[in-house]
Design a protein around this motif. Sequence first.
Motif, short mmCIF file in Angstrom:
data_model
loop_
_atom_site.label_atom_id
_atom_site.label_comp_id
_atom_site.label_asym_id
_atom_site.label_seq_id
_atom_site.Cartn_x
_atom_site.Cartn_y
_atom_site.Cartn_z
N UNK A 160 -9.90 1.79 -0.97
CA UNK A 160 -10.95 2.74 -1.32
C UNK A 160 -10.80 3.32 -2.73
N UNK A 161 -9.55 3.60 -3.17
CA UNK A 161 -9.36 4.20 -4.47
C UNK A 161 -10.02 5.56 -4.58
N UNK A 162 -10.16 6.15 -5.76
CA UNK A 162 -9.59 5.61 -7.00
C UNK A 162 -8.07 5.78 -7.13
N UNK A 163 -7.44 6.49 -6.22
CA UNK A 163 -5.97 6.56 -6.31
C UNK A 163 -5.38 5.21 -5.98
N UNK A 164 -4.18 4.95 -6.51
CA UNK A 164 -3.45 3.76 -6.08
C UNK A 164 -2.86 4.03 -4.69
N UNK A 165 -2.21 3.03 -4.13
CA UNK A 165 -1.76 3.10 -2.74
C UNK A 165 -0.36 3.70 -2.65
N UNK A 166 0.01 4.12 -1.45
CA UNK A 166 1.40 4.49 -1.18
C UNK A 166 2.19 3.20 -0.92
N UNK A 167 3.52 3.30 -1.05
CA UNK A 167 4.37 2.13 -0.80
C UNK A 167 4.18 1.62 0.63
N UNK A 168 4.02 2.55 1.59
CA UNK A 168 3.86 2.13 2.98
C UNK A 168 2.52 1.43 3.20
N UNK A 169 1.48 1.89 2.49
CA UNK A 169 0.18 1.21 2.60
C UNK A 169 0.29 -0.23 2.07
N UNK A 170 1.02 -0.38 0.97
CA UNK A 170 1.19 -1.74 0.43
C UNK A 170 2.03 -2.59 1.38
N UNK A 171 3.08 -1.99 1.97
CA UNK A 171 3.89 -2.71 2.97
C UNK A 171 3.01 -3.21 4.12
N UNK A 172 2.16 -2.33 4.58
CA UNK A 172 1.26 -2.72 5.68
C UNK A 172 0.34 -3.86 5.23
N UNK A 173 -0.19 -3.74 4.03
CA UNK A 173 -1.08 -4.79 3.54
C UNK A 173 -0.34 -6.12 3.43
N UNK A 174 0.93 -6.06 2.99
CA UNK A 174 1.73 -7.28 2.89
C UNK A 174 1.90 -7.89 4.29
N UNK A 175 2.18 -7.04 5.29
CA UNK A 175 2.31 -7.55 6.67
C UNK A 175 1.00 -8.15 7.16
N UNK A 176 -0.11 -7.57 6.72
CA UNK A 176 -1.43 -8.10 7.09
C UNK A 176 -1.70 -9.46 6.45
N UNK A 177 -0.95 -9.76 5.38
CA UNK A 177 -1.18 -11.02 4.69
C UNK A 177 -1.91 -10.89 3.37
N UNK A 178 -2.08 -9.67 2.87
CA UNK A 178 -2.74 -9.49 1.57
C UNK A 178 -1.78 -9.86 0.44
N UNK A 179 -2.29 -10.59 -0.56
CA UNK A 179 -1.48 -11.01 -1.70
C UNK A 179 -1.71 -10.12 -2.91
N UNK A 180 -2.93 -9.61 -3.04
CA UNK A 180 -3.27 -8.72 -4.16
C UNK A 180 -4.10 -7.57 -3.62
N UNK A 181 -4.15 -6.47 -4.40
CA UNK A 181 -4.91 -5.30 -3.98
C UNK A 181 -5.81 -4.83 -5.11
#
Length: 248
Positions: A160-181
């Motif tokens: 959603x932005x405009x803020x960048x993500x928290x480390x845990x949000x990125x961890x979750x996205x990585x587990x989901x299979x996201x390669x870029x954000x």
Amino acid sequence: MLGIIGGSSLNRIPDLVNPRRVSVTTPYGEPSAALTAGSLHGTEVVFLARHGDSHTVAPHRINYRANIWALHAQGVRALVAVATVGGIRDDLVPGTLLTPDQIIDYTHSRESTFFDGGLQPLQHIDFTRPLSAAVRRRLMQAGAAAGVAMRDGGVYGATQGPRLESAAEIERMARDGADVVGMTAMPEAALARELDMDYALLCVVVNAAAGRGANADGVAIETIKAVAEAAMLKVNVVLAGMAEQHGR
Ligand code: HPA
């Protein structure tokens, strides 16, 4: 007609010949900016700066419906959307170009469909393969012909932005299979699909995502602009090659 949407650090196409500004109003309101029509290596293209001419429209405030409607109304049927992203996968380091083949949508509260029973009747569209294989292939070919390295495929997570993500949000996205954000591919890609346009992303990795690699303790925001500006030189080469092919 080939359309190009420019993101952060790409608010014009320097090589455009005979550029003409085209103001378009749509049933959904005003696009982010006037469109620019012109000739790129012999092909007529239409360009739109997603965040406005002077980068003032935040990702969650972009009128994606007006933008896509305006491009379609100008005859655009193939669309390349340039977008800066954070790298989640370790090998997608700053400066990398890629054309993702999948999307996960984490955005919310955005006007995300034409088919809401308002101006258009309710309708469901297929989105199994959200990005056009044909446009992606042409981007890869343009990169190869110009000697610009590009990664083929990957999963784009739209936040959603405009803020960048928290480390845990990125961890979750990585587990989901996201390669870029990134923050803008949705609902842009879905709206293009609703109007039967062939839409693909040309992504530029401008930072390691929050908590990853060099940004383990925080994203160095001040480095992003320089990386993006340097990479846009390569993006312009790929876009020129793409336009050249399109004209053939
Ligand atoms: N997160 C979300 N969007 C982005 C990023 C990021 O780290 N970098 C560029 N766009």
